[in-house]
Design a protein around this motif. Structure first.
Motif: not given
Length: 479
Positions: A3-6, A101-106
């Protein structure tokens, strides 16, 4: 990809369109996007390097009607395109491979980033539209000259000033009132600007100038061959002072063969004849609309020398001291006649103008653009052609950094009831000669620390023992 790299690639794509596509394997699309972006940046750099006086040129261009429309439409389209690019960049980076969860945040952060990218273009679109509406509401297009069939329209000259060394603009403060007809021009100043240096002489004429002379051969000169003189008003006042020329001309179309609304033209010609200048255009400012403009830029800082009382029953007070005044207080400071005279008022008006020149810098105007535009639209009446703005705006930037001096034709320099017309013309020419001799400056987006320096050597004194040409703010803030 985590997620951070995306998110990192998404932020990079906002700064360099195509980066996310290259990372996701969309090689051709990424290279095209980055190539177009680089070409635009190189083009802008080339224009900047090839353009003398970039700030002045840009300032002149952005007030052109075609450019404003291009900026407005272009900003809107570019904003939508960049927003769509950010959304597509997020999609090609395959956020579906992340945990829920990462999809929602990103996804949330990507949406916020897309909106943030869109915001500057939305502001530019709003500014462009507002500026165009404001300028077109104030300045009028000149009707094109009739052309013979098959004849090409004349090209715009390279020299916008047609070889002229100076531009003379009549600045008027109108004291309109619901209880009396017509326009009373209670503040009259001619700004004589050197088009090469930007050095300016602000020439002030008192409202109560009597026995005004009109240019020989004009209808008003035929009506008043010995000067503007009318019977005393029933209340003992006079309606034949300089500030009544506009109103009288508008009220008597029969003098001009039935032509109406001749006031501005007559006053321009009369003041030009009085000073020995050719007045190019006028701008009439509604004095109370001027207060709105001061409020729009957040107030103006002034040093009030002593308490200024105002109001029909002396109920108002602008206290002495240095502080930021709101528009209404600044106007009462400039206009109050209580315990004062016309000449003190003229000095106070000059101080307000000088303070505005100092404090209404481009950054302040841009930060409060919508308010300034709204106030300006209701503030000004002028005959300046719309097309001349592309040349006048760069000249105005020069004036901000140039030397501004002023001369006021008030007692004891002249007597308003029996003016020495030759002396007025001679002193005007002297002030202009001395202003012309100063070195030129380049237009700048940042105002200089001192806008109106006092000249070290103004030459010989006048017959009154005073040198009438002064810095615009000389005497301001002094008791």
């Amino acid at each position: 990809m985590g997620a951070v790299r995306l998110l990192g690639w998404l932020v990079l794509s906002a700064l360099a369109p195509g980066a996310a596509h290259l990372r996701a394997g969309w090689r051709k699309t990424g290279l095209v996007l980055i190539g177009c972006y680089a070409a635009v940046l190189l083009g802008l750099l080339a224009v900047a390097l090839a353009t003398d006086n970039l700030v002045g040129s840009l300032a002149g261009s952005v007030v052109d009607d075609t450019w404003l429309m291009t900026i407005t439409i272009g900003s809107a389209l570019l904003g939508v395109a960049w927003f769509a690019l950010m959304v597509h960049s997020f999609v090609v980076l395959r956020p579906g491979a992340l945990r829920q969860a990462e999809q929602i945040v990103t996804g949330t952060l990507a949406g916020l980033l897309a909106v943030a990218v869109l915001a500057p273009f939305a502001v530019a679109t709003q500014y462009g539209w507002t500026a165009r509406q404001t300028l077109n509401g104030i300045f009028r297009e000149e009707p094109p000259e009739p052309q013979a069939q098959g004849e090409k329209p004349p090209e715009r000259p390279r020299d916008p000033w047609a070889g002229r060394e100076r531009v003379n603009i009549l600045l008027l403060g109108g004291d309109a009132d619901d209880h009396r007809p017509g326009v009373r021009t209670d503040s009259m100043n001619v700004a004589s600007v050197d088009v090469r240096t930007g050095n300016t002489v602000l020439i002030s004429l008192p409202r109560n100038l009597e026995e005004v002379r009109f240019r020989p051969g004009t209808p008003m000169a035929e009506r008043f061959p010995d000067g503007f003189r009318l019977p005393t008003d029933p209340g003992g006042g006079r309606s034949d002072l300089l500030n009544s020329v506009w109103e009288y001309s508008d009220a008597h179309p029969e003098i001009f063969g039935g032509k109406r609304n001749q006031g501005p033209k007559v006053l321009m010609d009369t003041i030009g004849y009085t000073l020995g200048l050719d007045v190019d255009w006028y701008a009439l400012v509604n004095m109370w609309g001027f207060a709105r403009l001061i409020d729009a830029i957040g107030g103006v800082t002034l040093t009030v020398e002593r308490d200024v009382v105002f109001g029909r029953y002396n109920e108002g007070l602008v206290k002495a001291g240095t502080r930021k005044l709101k528009g209404a207080d600044a106007m009462w400071y400039a206009r109050s006649r209580t315990n004062s005279d016309d000449y003190t008022r003229m000095r106070r008006q000059r101080c307000v103008i000088g303070a505005l020149l100092d404090q209404a810098d481009p950054a302040t105007v841009l930060a409060r653009f919508t308010k300034v535009a709204g106030a300006t639209k209701e503030l000004i009446q002028t005959d300046i052609p719309r097309a001349m703005l592309t040349n006048l705006v760069p000249l105005a930037l020069k004036v901000q950094d140039a030397e501004v001096t002023s001369i006021q034709f008030v007692p004891p320099l002249i007597t308003t009831w029996n003016p020495d017309w030759d002396k007025i013309r001679n002193l005007t020419q002297k002030a202009i000669r001395e202003s012309t001799s100063a070195r030129p400056v380049a237009a700048s987006a940042t105002p200089s620390p001192t806008k109106s320096p006092k000249k070290k050597d103004q030459g010989k004194t006048t017959e009154t023992g005073q040198d009438p040409a002064k810095g615009l703010t000389d005497g301001c803030g002094k008791v």
